[in-house]
Design an enzyme around this catalytic site. Structure first.
Site, PDB file in Angstrom:
ATOM      1  N   SER A  67     -16.500  -2.735   3.613  1.00  8.24           N
ATOM      2  CA  SER A  67     -16.734  -2.335   1.209  1.00  8.24           C
ATOM      3  C   SER A  67     -16.675  -3.701   0.736  1.00  8.24           C
ATOM      4  O   SER A  67     -17.406  -3.313  -0.187  1.00  8.24           O
ATOM      5  CB  SER A  67     -16.020  -1.462   1.738  1.00  8.24           C
ATOM      6  N   GLN A  75     -10.501  -1.055  -7.245  1.00  6.87           N
ATOM      7  CA  GLN A  75      -8.908  -0.500  -7.049  1.00  6.87           C
ATOM      8  C   GLN A  75      -7.908  -1.468  -7.761  1.00  6.87           C
ATOM      9  O   GLN A  75      -7.154  -2.565  -6.048  1.00  6.87           O
ATOM     10  CB  GLN A  75      -8.731   0.298  -6.774  1.00  6.87           C
ATOM     11  N   GLY A  91      -0.578  -1.882  -2.639  1.00 10.53           N
ATOM     12  CA  GLY A  91      -1.936  -1.550  -1.908  1.00 10.53           C
ATOM     13  C   GLY A  91      -2.047  -3.351  -1.025  1.00 10.53           C
ATOM     14  O   GLY A  91      -3.122  -3.541  -0.940  1.00 10.53           O
ATOM     15  N   GLU A  92      -1.455  -2.679  -0.366  1.00  6.41           N
ATOM     16  CA  GLU A  92      -1.238  -3.766   0.939  1.00  6.41           C
ATOM     17  C   GLU A  92      -2.422  -3.802   1.737  1.00  6.41           C
ATOM     18  O   GLU A  92      -3.398  -4.464   2.162  1.00  6.41           O
ATOM     19  CB  GLU A  92       0.104  -3.345   1.773  1.00  6.41           C
ATOM     20  N   ARG A  93      -3.289  -2.274   1.867  1.00 10.35           N
ATOM     21  CA  ARG A  93      -3.895  -1.886   2.473  1.00 10.35           C
ATOM     22  C   ARG A  93      -5.286  -3.239   2.278  1.00 10.35           C
ATOM     23  O   ARG A  93      -6.112  -3.668   2.623  1.00 10.35           O
ATOM     24  CB  ARG A  93      -3.949  -1.256   3.042  1.00 10.35           C
ATOM     25  N   ARG A  94      -5.465  -3.135   0.751  1.00 16.57           N
ATOM     26  CA  ARG A  94      -6.598  -3.196   0.013  1.00 16.57           C
ATOM     27  C   ARG A  94      -6.278  -4.920   0.118  1.00 16.57           C
ATOM     28  O   ARG A  94      -7.110  -6.405   0.222  1.00 16.57           O
ATOM     29  CB  ARG A  94      -6.360  -3.414  -1.079  1.00 16.57           C
ATOM     30  N   GLU A 125       3.555   6.570  -3.734  1.00 17.87           N
ATOM     31  CA  GLU A 125       1.736   6.260  -3.583  1.00 17.87           C
ATOM     32  C   GLU A 125       1.751   6.370  -1.584  1.00 17.87           C
ATOM     33  O   GLU A 125       0.837   7.465  -2.031  1.00 17.87           O
ATOM     34  CB  GLU A 125       1.864   4.193  -3.642  1.00 17.87           C
ATOM     35  N   ARG A 129      -0.385   9.693  -0.959  1.00 19.92           N
ATOM     36  CA  ARG A 129      -1.823  10.083  -0.110  1.00 19.92           C
ATOM     37  C   ARG A 129      -1.624  10.040   1.489  1.00 19.92           C
ATOM     38  O   ARG A 129      -2.351   9.853   2.192  1.00 19.92           O
ATOM     39  CB  ARG A 129      -2.351   8.464  -0.607  1.00 19.92           C
TER      40      ARG A 129
END
Length: 293
Positions: A67, A75, A91-94, A125, A129
């Site tokens: 993606s 984001q 935001g470590e996954r991003r 966070e 989630r």
């Protein structure tokens, strides 16, 4: 507790940060872009070593990476400055997916926060989630208690959960590593794992639960029988197994208090035993009883 109430309890500064990161997108709608502060080379960004999240599903990372190749990072990653570089707050996954996508720089929001606030944000966070497995959640709570002096009540206020939820999460850390591994992998639920905390052989019973596909209720019966065998002298005849209603009531009280509760019937009466390990836990029991008097 709804999100608005929990965010008010976080304090205005932390709530604002969470608000920036909580840009959820309704199903069927396009993601809403959040303006970054700047673009930063990806090699200048590192993960927060105290981030409670340890497990990242590889297939989900690959999907997110695809993606990002097509749409970019909508984001921004929230970071703070550490020794001239940037450490991830949220935001470590991003960030991981961006590396897989071959990005050389990513958008970031830079915030000046201390270690404690960075850890709070990471936990809040991820909990909101539902990104943490039960063991990661418990380890995050333990860090706030051990390194920053939080009480269970403090944690409940910050995370937006009940004190008993926090207490029950922390109880999971009493389990041996083999059971922790099954919990982290999703082979056991938190309910299964809590039932094993006071047993004589948590790892062995956990393997039985997994191999037989036992429900939480079945696991509680198995654990209760093991605990009774520990406390009952060999010369005494075995007591009848507790009925499902009694076991369910023990679980309800244990979850409400965050402590081990045992109920034993004696004819028309009986005994309720609440086990505590610290004076703080005893004081909390007294406060709960006084509020109901």
């Amino acid at each position: 507790m709804n999100d608005d109430v929990s965010k008010r309890r976080l304090g205005r500064g932390l709530a604002a940060l969470i608000g920036e990161m909580d840009q959820s997108t309704p199903v069927g709608e396009s993601p809403k872009a959040v303006s970054p502060d700047r673009m930063v080379p990806i090699e200048h960004i590192s993960r927060n070593p105290r981030n409670p999240r340890r497990y990242f599903d590889e297939s989900e990372l690959q999907d997110l990476s695809s993606s990002i190749r097509q749409h970019g990072i909508v984001q921004p990653v929230v970071v703070r400055t550490v020794d001239g570089n940037f450490e991830i707050i949220a935001g470590e996954r991003r960030w991981r997916a961006a590396q897989l996508a071959g990005l050389v720089e990513i958008p970031v929001i830079v915030r000046d926060v201390d270690d404690r606030t960075a850890l709070e944000i990471a936990i809040v966070e991820n909990v909101q989630r539902a990104d943490l497995n039960p063991l990661e959640e418990a380890l995050g709570y333990e860090l706030l208690v051990a390194e920053h002096g939080y009480t269970q009540n403090d944690l409940g206020d910050i995370i937006g959960k009940s004190r008993s939820h926090v207490a029950n999460s922390l109880r999971l850390l009493k389990l041996p590593n083999p059971v922790r591994d099954m919990l982290a992998a999703g082979d056991l639920s938190a309910g299964h794992a809590r039932a094993l905390v006071s047993t004589s052989d948590p790892a062995g019973l956990a393997r039985t639960i997994v191999s037989k596909g036992m429900s939480v209720r079945d696991a509680e019966r198995l654990a209760q029988n093991d605990i009774k065998a520990q406390t009952q002298p060999a010369s005494m005849p075995k007591m009848d197994q507790k009925d499902s209603d009694t076991l369910a009531l023990e679980r309800t009280l244990s979850d409400a208090l965050g402590l081990d509760v045992t109920i034993n019937h004696r004819g028309s009466g009986g005994q309720v035993r609440i086990s505590y390990k610290t004076l703080d836990q005893l004081e909390e029991i007294c406060r709960l009883l006084e509020r109901r008097s």
